[in-house]
Design an enzyme around this catalytic site. Structure first.
Site, short mmCIF file in Angstrom:
data_model
loop_
_atom_site.label_atom_id
_atom_site.label_comp_id
_atom_site.label_asym_id
_atom_site.label_seq_id
_atom_site.Cartn_x
_atom_site.Cartn_y
_atom_site.Cartn_z
N SER A 144 20.97 49.17 9.60
CA SER A 144 20.26 50.18 10.38
C SER A 144 21.17 51.35 10.75
O SER A 144 20.84 52.52 10.55
CB SER A 144 19.71 49.51 11.65
OG SER A 144 19.15 50.45 12.52
N ARG A 168 11.71 44.32 13.86
CA ARG A 168 12.78 43.54 14.51
C ARG A 168 12.52 43.43 16.01
O ARG A 168 12.72 42.39 16.62
CB ARG A 168 14.14 44.21 14.28
CG ARG A 168 14.67 44.02 12.86
CD ARG A 168 15.80 45.01 12.58
NE ARG A 168 16.97 44.78 13.41
CZ ARG A 168 17.90 45.69 13.66
NH1 ARG A 168 17.80 46.91 13.14
NH2 ARG A 168 18.92 45.42 14.42
N HIS A 194 30.10 57.98 15.74
CA HIS A 194 28.94 57.19 16.17
C HIS A 194 29.36 56.22 17.26
O HIS A 194 30.41 55.61 17.19
CB HIS A 194 28.37 56.39 14.99
CG HIS A 194 27.16 55.59 15.36
ND1 HIS A 194 25.93 56.15 15.55
CD2 HIS A 194 27.01 54.27 15.63
CE1 HIS A 194 25.06 55.21 15.89
NE2 HIS A 194 25.69 54.06 15.95
N ASP A 225 14.25 52.12 7.85
CA ASP A 225 14.78 51.64 9.12
C ASP A 225 13.73 51.70 10.23
O ASP A 225 13.71 50.83 11.10
CB ASP A 225 16.02 52.45 9.54
CG ASP A 225 16.58 51.96 10.87
OD1 ASP A 225 16.93 50.77 10.94
OD2 ASP A 225 16.65 52.75 11.83
N LYS A 261 21.76 55.35 8.30
CA LYS A 261 21.58 56.67 8.90
C LYS A 261 22.87 57.50 8.85
O LYS A 261 22.84 58.70 8.63
CB LYS A 261 21.04 56.51 10.33
CG LYS A 261 19.61 55.96 10.33
CD LYS A 261 19.08 55.62 11.72
CE LYS A 261 19.60 54.32 12.23
NZ LYS A 261 18.98 53.83 13.47
N1 URA Z 1 21.46 51.20 16.55
C1 URA Z 1 20.67 51.31 15.45
O1 URA Z 1 20.39 52.41 15.00
N2 URA Z 1 20.19 50.21 14.88
C2 URA Z 1 20.47 48.97 15.35
O2 URA Z 1 20.02 48.01 14.78
C3 URA Z 1 21.29 48.87 16.48
C4 URA Z 1 21.77 50.00 17.07
#
Ligand code: URA
Ligand code: CA
Length: 440
Positions: free
Chosen positions: A183, A168, A82, A161, A187
């Protein structure tokens, strides 16, 4: 539970119980809490922070709000990668075939472009036939067939999310560390690879602008991963200028092919190889042996062959001749001669998105031939008649003069040479906590 009390508790700097965190996340995913209470809690978390336990509960509850693939349950050896996002970040397209060639299977859930950064799924769509919409079973089949699966995140992954992210965005609570960790990691854990290598970017083109804040994010992400039983390492890398030279879809695919063929951009190659090595070390490799193996698969054609197998398994024709070409190109010349002292990657990314590599409306078609190629890097000496970049114009109608001007203004040229920022700072542990002033 009286949720107003939970909000007040967090507002005053207290810790939430697991139950309170669960109520909050459930409230976001099933609508059992009104948006004003969700928003108030987001702001309270943003201002008061969260401890390690609260952050882990938040992540786990967000994860369990949706579909959980748990790939490690069936393929324990799979690794995931990631990146916290940047410009010219072609790493995923190169890393997956390299690791597949080495025999370290990879699975990644990828996304579409957002704002100034181009999405991996969009880049893959530059290859005719590529199908990213895969079930869990199909993903396992891809891993078995070609050693890598790059698939679209489904709507069923971490639905909490989506609600929280949208809130947000409109409540100025995006930068909160625990909210970012929840967040991202919800995932990642939903895909459920047993090992995760993280590329945490710092700098002007990243959403963490200082080394210290990138390190803080790296530590927090890794802590949640490790506490949930995932092998994890994080590298902190430079995003004060675009990573690779190509910003777009087909052009990034071409750049990936150049690296897989043993050439290509040295910065993109170095970061990709560093992340591959990090993933291999998580899998028990000795770092020196890993480096030798990585050099080997790039030099002997096996990384490129792995890429061709991956493309075919995902439904695509790997023939590079099929990649879209620009309709026309425009060289962009520097405004002065001297040294490149800064490069606004974010704005270059926005130009690339505008010319066709991104969407201005959710349903807009991409122009796969379009994008920006960057020819100079911080520290380079440039002459007045030397192009700093090339605008690749595709099928979309755009104001070329304005885009050329924006590209020119993205480069700051000064009379004195500057040292380019270090590309890979190392792991969170390599960087002392005292890199606080982070002016480097
Ligand atoms: N990437 C995400 O998926 N969420 C965030 O809050 C910041 C970066
Ligand atoms: Ca510093």
């Amino acid at each position: 539970m009286n949720f107003v009390e939970a909000i007040a508790e967090k507002r005053d700097g207290g810790g939430l119980t697991h139950d309170q965190v669960a109520t909050f996340v459930r409230g976001a995913s099933d609508g059992s809490l009104p948006p004003e209470q969700l928003a108030a809690m987001l702001m309270a978390i943003c201002c008061s922070g969260m401890g390690a336990d609260e952050t882990r509960w938040l992540t786990e509850e967000m994860l369990n709000s949706g579909e959980v693939w748990d790939l490690a349950g069936d393929r324990p050896e799979v690794v995931d990668k990631h990146s916290t996002g940047g410009v010219g970040d072609t790493v995923s397209l190169v890393l997956a075939p390299i690791l597949a060639a080495i025999g370290v299977p990879v699975a990644m859930m990828a996304g579409r472009g957002l704002g100034h950064s181009q999405g991996t799924l969009d880049k893959l769509d530059a290859l005719p036939g590529w199908n990213s919409n895969r079930s869990r079973g199909e993903t396992l089949d891809l891993i078995d067939t070609c050693g890598a699966a790059i698939v679209a995140q489904t709507d069923d992954v971490a639905p909490a999310d989506r609600t929280l992210y949208a809130l947000r965005d409109v409540t100025a609570t995006v930068p909160s560390l625990p909210l970012i960790v929840g967040s991202i990691m919800s995932k990642k854990l939903a895909l459920g690879a047993g090992a995760l290598i993280l590329d945490v970017k710092w700098g002007s083109g990243a959403f963490r602008k200082t080394v210290a804040s990138a390190r803080e994010l790296a530590v927090a992400l890794r802590q949640v991963a490790v506490e949930t039983g995932v092998l994890c390492e994080a590298l902190i890398t430079d995003m004060n200028q675009p990573l690779g030279p190509a910003l777009g879809t087909a052009c990034e695919m071409r750049e990936a092919l150049a690296i897989l063929s043993g050439g290509g951009d040295t910065r993109l190659r170095e970061v990709t190889v560093g992340l591959c090595r990090g993933a291999m070390v998580l899998r028990g490799w000795d770092a020196k042996d890993a480096t030798a193996a990585l050099d080997g698969v790039l030099a002997d054609g096996s990384a490129l062959a792995a890429w061709e197998r991956i493309a075919v398994a995902h439904g695509a024709d790997p023939d590079p001749e099929l990649l879209a070409c620009p309709r026309s190109t425009r060289e962009v010349f520097a405004s002065a001669e001297g040294f490149v002292t800064a490069c606004d990657g974010e704005d270059l990314g926005r130009v690339a998105a505008e010319v066709g590599a991104g969407r201005r409306r959710v349903d807009e078609e991409l122009a796969h031939g379009a994008g920006v190629l960057v020819h100079v890097r911080i520290g380079d000496r440039i002459e007045i008649d030397q192009p700093v970049a090339t605008l690749l114009v595709g099928q979309r109608e755009v104001d070329q003069e304005r885009l050329v001007d924006r590209i020119r203004r993205a480069f700051t040229i000064g009379p004195e040479s500057v040292d380019p920022p270090k590309l890979i700072l190392g792991t969170a542990d390599d960087i002392a906590e005292s890199s606080d002033n982070s002016d480097q």
